[in-house]
Design a protein around this motif. Structure first.
Motif, PDB file in Angstrom:
ATOM      1  N   GLY A  77       0.796  -1.228   0.000  1.00 53.06           N
ATOM      2  CA  GLY A  77       0.000   0.000   0.000  1.00 53.06           C
ATOM      3  C   GLY A  77       0.825   1.273   0.000  1.00 53.06           C
ATOM      4  N   ASP A  78       2.094   1.157   0.310  1.00 52.39           N
ATOM      5  CA  ASP A  78       2.944   2.355   0.309  1.00 52.39           C
ATOM      6  C   ASP A  78       3.309   2.750  -1.126  1.00 52.39           C
ATOM      7  N   PHE A  79       3.701   4.003  -1.292  1.00 56.54           N
ATOM      8  CA  PHE A  79       4.117   4.471  -2.615  1.00 56.54           C
ATOM      9  C   PHE A  79       5.462   5.164  -2.503  1.00 56.54           C
ATOM     10  N   PHE A  80       6.137   5.274  -3.645  1.00 59.59           N
ATOM     11  CA  PHE A  80       7.456   5.907  -3.670  1.00 59.59           C
ATOM     12  C   PHE A  80       7.760   6.394  -5.091  1.00 59.59           C
ATOM     13  N   GLY A  81       8.763   7.262  -5.159  1.00 62.05           N
ATOM     14  CA  GLY A  81       9.147   7.817  -6.459  1.00 62.05           C
ATOM     15  C   GLY A  81       8.466   9.136  -6.761  1.00 62.05           C
ATOM     16  N   GLU A  82       7.714   9.661  -5.765  1.00 59.41           N
ATOM     17  CA  GLU A  82       6.974  10.910  -6.003  1.00 59.41           C
ATOM     18  C   GLU A  82       7.902  12.137  -5.933  1.00 59.41           C
ATOM     19  N   MET A  83       8.992  12.042  -5.155  1.00 59.75           N
ATOM     20  CA  MET A  83       9.756  13.251  -4.845  1.00 59.75           C
ATOM     21  C   MET A  83      10.440  13.833  -6.081  1.00 59.75           C
ATOM     22  N   ALA A  84      11.162  12.998  -6.795  1.00 55.25           N
ATOM     23  CA  ALA A  84      11.879  13.508  -7.964  1.00 55.25           C
ATOM     24  C   ALA A  84      10.909  13.990  -9.044  1.00 55.25           C
ATOM     25  N   LEU A  85       9.764  13.319  -9.145  1.00 58.31           N
ATOM     26  CA  LEU A  85       8.791  13.752 -10.155  1.00 58.31           C
ATOM     27  C   LEU A  85       8.225  15.119  -9.807  1.00 58.31           C
ATOM     28  N   HIS A 112       1.272  13.323 -13.009  1.00 54.94           N
ATOM     29  CA  HIS A 112       0.945  14.737 -12.830  1.00 54.94           C
ATOM     30  C   HIS A 112      -0.528  15.015 -13.126  1.00 54.94           C
ATOM     31  N   ARG A 113      -1.047  14.363 -14.143  1.00 55.88           N
ATOM     32  CA  ARG A 113      -2.470  14.557 -14.462  1.00 55.88           C
ATOM     33  C   ARG A 113      -3.347  14.023 -13.327  1.00 55.88           C
ATOM     34  N   LEU A 114      -2.938  12.882 -12.774  1.00 61.92           N
ATOM     35  CA  LEU A 114      -3.682  12.269 -11.668  1.00 61.92           C
ATOM     36  C   LEU A 114      -3.780  13.225 -10.478  1.00 61.92           C
ATOM     37  N   LEU A 115      -2.667  13.863 -10.157  1.00 66.69           N
ATOM     38  CA  LEU A 115      -2.658  14.793  -9.019  1.00 66.69           C
ATOM     39  C   LEU A 115      -3.532  16.010  -9.298  1.00 66.69           C
ATOM     40  N   THR A 116      -3.472  16.489 -10.518  1.00 68.17           N
ATOM     41  CA  THR A 116      -4.254  17.668 -10.879  1.00 68.17           C
ATOM     42  C   THR A 116      -5.747  17.364 -10.840  1.00 68.17           C
ATOM     43  N   GLU A 117      -6.095  16.159 -11.271  1.00 74.05           N
ATOM     44  CA  GLU A 117      -7.523  15.844 -11.407  1.00 74.05           C
ATOM     45  C   GLU A 117      -8.133  15.218 -10.157  1.00 74.05           C
ATOM     46  N   THR A 118      -7.294  14.728  -9.227  1.00 71.61           N
ATOM     47  CA  THR A 118      -7.830  14.013  -8.063  1.00 71.61           C
ATOM     48  C   THR A 118      -7.211  14.584  -6.784  1.00 71.61           C
ATOM     49  N   PRO A 119      -7.843  15.608  -6.217  1.00 70.38           N
ATOM     50  CA  PRO A 119      -7.264  16.281  -5.040  1.00 70.38           C
ATOM     51  C   PRO A 119      -7.026  15.348  -3.852  1.00 70.38           C
ATOM     52  N   SER A 120      -7.865  14.330  -3.661  1.00 67.71           N
ATOM     53  CA  SER A 120      -7.672  13.445  -2.495  1.00 67.71           C
ATOM     54  C   SER A 120      -6.332  12.721  -2.598  1.00 67.71           C
ATOM     55  N   ILE A 121      -5.926  12.392  -3.812  1.00 70.74           N
ATOM     56  CA  ILE A 121      -4.626  11.733  -4.006  1.00 70.74           C
ATOM     57  C   ILE A 121      -3.511  12.764  -3.815  1.00 70.74           C
ATOM     58  N   ALA A 122      -3.725  13.945  -4.364  1.00 67.59           N
ATOM     59  CA  ALA A 122      -2.695  14.993  -4.263  1.00 67.59           C
ATOM     60  C   ALA A 122      -2.370  15.301  -2.800  1.00 67.59           C
ATOM     61  N   VAL A 123      -3.398  15.380  -1.962  1.00 64.83           N
ATOM     62  CA  VAL A 123      -3.174  15.704  -0.543  1.00 64.83           C
ATOM     63  C   VAL A 123      -2.346  14.610   0.134  1.00 64.83           C
ATOM     64  N   LEU A 126       1.184  14.835  -1.028  1.00 65.37           N
ATOM     65  CA  LEU A 126       1.776  16.028  -0.407  1.00 65.37           C
ATOM     66  C   LEU A 126       2.211  15.726   1.037  1.00 65.37           C
ATOM     67  N   ARG A 127       1.343  15.023   1.758  1.00 68.73           N
ATOM     68  CA  ARG A 127       1.660  14.692   3.151  1.00 68.73           C
ATOM     69  C   ARG A 127       2.915  13.824   3.225  1.00 68.73           C
ATOM     70  N   ALA A 128       2.962  12.798   2.359  1.00 68.64           N
ATOM     71  CA  ALA A 128       4.141  11.916   2.355  1.00 68.64           C
ATOM     72  C   ALA A 128       5.384  12.708   1.989  1.00 68.64           C
ATOM     73  N   LEU A 133      10.849  14.587   3.444  1.00 63.65           N
ATOM     74  CA  LEU A 133      11.852  15.564   3.007  1.00 63.65           C
ATOM     75  C   LEU A 133      13.220  15.212   3.565  1.00 63.65           C
ATOM     76  N   PRO A 134      14.225  15.140   2.694  1.00 61.53           N
ATOM     77  CA  PRO A 134      15.568  14.817   3.189  1.00 61.53           C
ATOM     78  C   PRO A 134      16.098  15.942   4.087  1.00 61.53           C
ATOM     79  N   PRO A 135      16.989  15.597   5.044  1.00 66.38           N
ATOM     80  CA  PRO A 135      17.517  16.592   5.968  1.00 66.38           C
ATOM     81  C   PRO A 135      18.164  17.763   5.243  1.00 66.38           C
ATOM     82  N   THR A 136      18.695  17.501   4.066  1.00 66.71           N
ATOM     83  CA  THR A 136      19.362  18.578   3.308  1.00 66.71           C
ATOM     84  C   THR A 136      18.376  19.647   2.862  1.00 66.71           C
ATOM     85  N   ALA A 137      17.070  19.367   3.012  1.00 65.87           N
ATOM     86  CA  ALA A 137      16.062  20.333   2.569  1.00 65.87           C
ATOM     87  C   ALA A 137      15.902  21.466   3.565  1.00 65.87           C
ATOM     88  N   PHE A 138      16.469  21.305   4.777  1.00 62.37           N
ATOM     89  CA  PHE A 138      16.238  22.334   5.803  1.00 62.37           C
ATOM     90  C   PHE A 138      17.478  23.205   5.978  1.00 62.37           C
TER      91      PHE A 138
END
Ligand code: CMP
Length: 138
Positions: A77-85, A112-123, A126-128, A133-138
């Protein structure tokens, strides 16, 4: 074994990422996903590589390693690969199957189309993203 569309919709419905989708949305998601089998030990994402796909783990297990250090273990059920995209940057970690796994793959344009068209998925993505976020982001 390949999942047929109906079976795919049933799997998708059980995945939290798609939990708030209508039947029609689930059918659309099923239409843009390709199922792949990942053998134990196989690499799905290589740190530093260019990104073209988003992945949802149907079953099995993957580990996430950054600079060789394990930073997460993901399961069904987990997902990955969203960050670089989303950030248009190279993959920030390597993701490798630690058990025989079945994975749904969505290519970047469809993601990208999925996120634009389906806000429940986008949220949820976004939360994940915020949590990962890698530590280097801060
Ligand atoms: P991406 O950078 O596209 O490719 C590597 C992936 O590993 C990344 O997207 C996330 O999906 C995943 N990832 C990175 N850091 C973490 C983390 N701390 N926890 C879980 N998954 C992560």
């Amino acid at each position: 074994m390949r999942l047929r569309k109906n079976a795919k919709v049933a799997y998708l419905r059980a995945i939290p990422l798609f939990g708030h989708c209508s039947k029609r949305e689930l059918e659309q998601v099923a239409g843009i996903t390709t199922e792949i089998a990942a053998a134990e030990g196989s690499t799905l994402i290589e740190q530093g590589a260019a990104a073209r796909e988003f992945f949802v783990l149907i079953d099995g297990s993957v580990e996430v390693r950054r600079n060789g250090r394990r930073i997460a273990v993901l399961g069904s059920g987990d997902f990955f690969g969203e960050m670089a995209l989303l950030t248009n940057t190279p993959r920030n970690a390597t993701v490798r199957a630690t058990a025989p796994s079945r994975v749904l793959v969505i290519v970047d344009r469809d993601f990208h189309r999925l996120l634009t068209e389906t806000p429940s998925i986008a949220v949820k993505v976004l939360r994940a993203l915020a949590e990962r976020l890698p530590p280097t982001a801060f």
